[in-house]
Structure formats: structure tokens, C-alpha cells
Design an enzyme around this catalytic site. Structure first.
Site, PDB file in Angstrom:
ATOM      1  N   TRP A 106      -6.285  11.883   5.152  1.00 29.23           N
ATOM      2  CA  TRP A 106      -6.149  12.320   3.759  1.00 29.23           C
ATOM      3  C   TRP A 106      -4.800  11.889   3.168  1.00 29.23           C
ATOM      4  O   TRP A 106      -4.066  12.682   2.573  1.00 29.23           O
ATOM      5  CB  TRP A 106      -6.287  13.838   3.674  1.00 29.23           C
ATOM      6  CG  TRP A 106      -7.608  14.410   4.098  1.00 29.23           C
ATOM      7  CD1 TRP A 106      -8.540  13.855   4.936  1.00 29.23           C
ATOM      8  CD2 TRP A 106      -8.154  15.674   3.704  1.00 29.23           C
ATOM      9  NE1 TRP A 106      -9.609  14.676   5.101  1.00 29.23           N
ATOM     10  CE2 TRP A 106      -9.416  15.814   4.363  1.00 29.23           C
ATOM     11  CE3 TRP A 106      -7.705  16.711   2.898  1.00 29.23           C
ATOM     12  CZ2 TRP A 106     -10.217  16.930   4.203  1.00 29.23           C
ATOM     13  CZ3 TRP A 106      -8.500  17.834   2.747  1.00 29.23           C
ATOM     14  CH2 TRP A 106      -9.743  17.938   3.382  1.00 29.23           C
ATOM     15  N   TYR A 159     -16.562   2.361   8.028  1.00 23.87           N
ATOM     16  CA  TYR A 159     -15.094   2.418   8.028  1.00 23.87           C
ATOM     17  C   TYR A 159     -14.562   3.009   9.322  1.00 23.87           C
ATOM     18  O   TYR A 159     -13.709   2.427   9.997  1.00 23.87           O
ATOM     19  CB  TYR A 159     -14.605   3.226   6.829  1.00 23.87           C
ATOM     20  CG  TYR A 159     -13.129   3.566   6.893  1.00 23.87           C
ATOM     21  CD1 TYR A 159     -12.169   2.575   6.764  1.00 23.87           C
ATOM     22  CD2 TYR A 159     -12.706   4.880   7.082  1.00 23.87           C
ATOM     23  CE1 TYR A 159     -10.814   2.879   6.833  1.00 23.87           C
ATOM     24  CE2 TYR A 159     -11.362   5.196   7.141  1.00 23.87           C
ATOM     25  CZ  TYR A 159     -10.425   4.186   7.019  1.00 23.87           C
ATOM     26  OH  TYR A 159      -9.092   4.498   7.096  1.00 23.87           O
ATOM     27  N   GLY A 195       0.801  -1.210   0.000  1.00 25.33           N
ATOM     28  CA  GLY A 195       0.000   0.000   0.000  1.00 25.33           C
ATOM     29  C   GLY A 195       0.837   1.265   0.000  1.00 25.33           C
ATOM     30  O   GLY A 195       2.064   1.217  -0.089  1.00 25.33           O
ATOM     31  N   ALA A 250      -5.066  -2.197   5.949  1.00 27.69           N
ATOM     32  CA  ALA A 250      -6.407  -1.746   6.329  1.00 27.69           C
ATOM     33  C   ALA A 250      -7.353  -1.892   5.153  1.00 27.69           C
ATOM     34  O   ALA A 250      -6.932  -1.942   3.993  1.00 27.69           O
ATOM     35  CB  ALA A 250      -6.381  -0.287   6.781  1.00 27.69           C
ATOM     36  N   TYR A 251      -8.635  -1.960   5.449  1.00 27.36           N
ATOM     37  CA  TYR A 251      -9.679  -1.837   4.443  1.00 27.36           C
ATOM     38  C   TYR A 251     -10.059  -0.365   4.401  1.00 27.36           C
ATOM     39  O   TYR A 251     -10.497   0.195   5.413  1.00 27.36           O
ATOM     40  CB  TYR A 251     -10.895  -2.689   4.807  1.00 27.36           C
ATOM     41  CG  TYR A 251     -11.992  -2.653   3.762  1.00 27.36           C
ATOM     42  CD1 TYR A 251     -12.161  -3.705   2.874  1.00 27.36           C
ATOM     43  CD2 TYR A 251     -12.849  -1.555   3.647  1.00 27.36           C
ATOM     44  CE1 TYR A 251     -13.164  -3.672   1.904  1.00 27.36           C
ATOM     45  CE2 TYR A 251     -13.843  -1.504   2.685  1.00 27.36           C
ATOM     46  CZ  TYR A 251     -13.991  -2.563   1.815  1.00 27.36           C
ATOM     47  OH  TYR A 251     -14.972  -2.516   0.843  1.00 27.36           O
ATOM     48  N   THR A 252      -9.919   0.281   3.237  1.00 24.80           N
ATOM     49  CA  THR A 252     -10.077   1.739   3.178  1.00 24.80           C
ATOM     50  C   THR A 252     -11.129   2.239   2.185  1.00 24.80           C
ATOM     51  O   THR A 252     -11.283   3.439   2.015  1.00 24.80           O
ATOM     52  CB  THR A 252      -8.732   2.409   2.835  1.00 24.80           C
ATOM     53  OG1 THR A 252      -8.257   1.902   1.578  1.00 24.80           O
ATOM     54  CG2 THR A 252      -7.700   2.125   3.924  1.00 24.80           C
TER      55      THR A 252
END
Length: 296
Positions: free
Chosen positions: A156, A131, A10, A64-66
Site C-alpha cells: 500500500w 501482478y 517513481g 516495477a510494473y504496478t
């Protein structure tokens, strides 16, 4: 020290690979995809085995799941699995060996309350969607475990790697006559390289000793998504595209995003002696790097 990094493919994981070159520590970069050492952090037993066999003393969790929209409509269970249960697995595994867990969380743990001053670490989490709630659950699991930890909330995030707002705006402003971007959601962009450098500074110099807990990190300054997009267009030379402000109601979304999620970074700066760049300076650096690599 043997340090395992999850989510190496990532944005933050890629930057961690860059900043740790030449480290005195031994880093092992893992992910569920090639070419990294494969590790499924949702498998608690496999994780405990790996930590023991590889003699891991610290985990930096960049996984992470984003996808915040998809989490609302289709993937709530998967989001909870990756952002909460897997994080609990990491905490338990490190607790067993007396190690350190560095976990990256998010400004999305805030949002329901109408904040108008920067959010402090002790502020109550009031997520607006799945989330943010799952990330808050992950934080709570870490604290319950009793593991030595650093929870670092950021916001961000962008970089030269993967998909992010910067990449999207570069593509749109290069190909469209105009783009509309919301001006009623404010926060601070964070260059993943800056965050990676700060994590490395803390671990490489063992500054975490006696200072575990929750911290906030983003670049300095405040802006709206519109301001961010406008700066991207100007710095990349895409000035023929008109970047226009609009209200968030013009872009209906399954999730309500925080309208104000600026993070107060006083604690992390004072505790670890960090100097944090302003978001415009870091954005310019990132765009320059993309330009040099022929990606703009």
C-alpha cells in the site's frame, strides 16, 4: 560504494533521492525517462556493461510494473518482463561482480489463502493475479541466481510523488459529496519515505553483511482501505465529503486483491534495529508535506 537506483522517477525512487543526500556513498539514479541516466533493465547485456563500466557494487531496484488491473487484461507479458525477467537480469549482473541487490517486492505475493494473522517472510506465496505472480517470479529468480540480496516486501505504498491511493482520495474527497471505499480488504499503508529511510539505513551502515534474505516492511498498524480513506479525509480537512464503507464486490475488478495482507515486520526490526512509525503518524506527515508545498 557505488549504488545504482532503478526506477528513480517513481514514488520510492524519488524518496531515495531525498534520503541519500549527503551520503558517503555514490548514488546513480536511473530510469527509462528524462531527466535520469537512461537504463533499460530488460536489456541484460546493456545492464552487465553498465554495472562493469560504472563499477556498481549495489543496486536498489525500485522499478516495477504496478498496474495490477491492466496486467490482467492486456499487459501480462510486459508485467512478467519488468517484474521477473528484468529482475533476473539485475541479479545476474550483480552476481557477476559480487555485489548486493536490494529488491522491493509486494504483499501481492500473498492472497489466495484466507490469512487472518500477519504474513511472515517464510509463508508460501499464493498470488491472486498476474501482478503478484510476476513479483513472486522475480523473487524466485533472485534466489536462484545466488546473488547477495535483500528482498523487501512492502504494501500500500503512497507518497507525495506520482499516482497513488492518497492522491486519488485527496482529489475525490475535495470534490465529491461522498465516496465509497471497500472495508473488506485489510493491510497497512506504507509511506515511501519511511521505506526509503530504512533502505538507506541498511546500506549506509553496511548492516546487510551476513543478513541477506527476505524481509517485510510496512508502517505499523492495521486498517482497511475505508479506514485509510477516512483518515485521509479527516487529516486533510475534507470533512464535508462523506466517506462510506462498502464491499469489494461493489467495485468489480479484473484481479482479486488480497483480503488480508498485513505484513509481520518483526524480523526486519530485530535484524537492523529499525523503529517503524505507525501508519497514521506517517500519513499525517505526508499530508503536512503536501500542504506546505501547496499541493492540497
Amino acid at each position: 560504494m557505488n549504488i545504482l537506483v532503478t526506477g528513480a522517477g517513481g514514488q520510492l525512487g524519488n524518496e531515495m533521492q531525498i534520503v541519500t543526500r549527503g551520503s558517503k556513498d555514490h548514488y546513480i539514479f536511473t530510469d527509462v525517462m528524462e531527466p535520469y541516466q537512461k537504463l533499460d533493465i530488460t536489456d541484460a547485456n546493456a545492464l552487465i556493461k553498465v554495472v562493469g563500466e560504472w563499477k556498481i557494487e549495489c543496486i536498489v531496484n525500485c522499478a516495477a510494473y504496478t498496474n495490477v488491473d491492466k496486467a490482467e487484461v492486456a499487459d501480462s507479458a510486459l508485467c512478467e518482463l519488468l517484474n521477473a525477467k528484468a529482475v533476473e537480469n539485475l541479479a545476474v549482473a550483480m552476481k557477476r561482480v559480487g555485489g548486493l541487490l536490494v529488491h522491493v517486492s509486494t504483499d501481492y505475493v500473498f492472497g489466495t489463502e484466507p490469512y487472518n494473522t500477519p504474513c511472515g517472510e517464510g509463508q508460501q506465496g499464493t498470488p491472486t493475479g498476474v501482478y503478484g505472480m510476476t513479483k513472486l517470479h522475480g523473487e524466485q529468480a533472485i534466489r536462484r541466481s545466488g546473488v547477495e540480496h535483500l528482498i523487501i516486501r512492502t504494501a500500500w505504498l503512497y507518497s507525495e510523488f506520482g499516482r497513488n491511493f492518497l492522491k486519488t482520495m485527496l482529489q475525490l474527497t475535495a470534490t465529491k459529496e461522498q465516496v465509497k471505499v471497500v472495508f473488506d480488504q485489510c493491510g497497512t499503508p506504507t509511506y515511501a519515505l519511511d521505506l526509503a529511510k530504512s533502505i538507506f539505513h541498511i546500506t549506509e551502515n553496511r548492516l546487510f553483511a551476513g543478513h541477506t534474505g527476505t524481509y517485510h516492511y510496512s508502517n505499523e498498524g492495521v486498517c482497511s482501505w475505508y479506514d485509510f480513506a477516512y483518515a485521509i479525509a479527516q487529516m486533510s480537512g475534507h470533512t464535508s465529503c462523506a466517506v462510506l464503507p462498502c464491499h469489494s464486490c461493489e467495485f468489480p475488478s479484473p484481479v482479486k486483491r488480497p483480503s488480508y495482507s498485513v505484513l509481520d515486520k518483526t524480523l526486519i526490526k530485530q535484524t537492523f534495529g529499525l523503529s517503524i512509525p505507525h501508519w497514521t503518524d506517517s500519513l499525517r506527515l505526508c499530508i503536512n508535506n503536501l500542504t506546505k508545498n501547496g499541493k492540497i
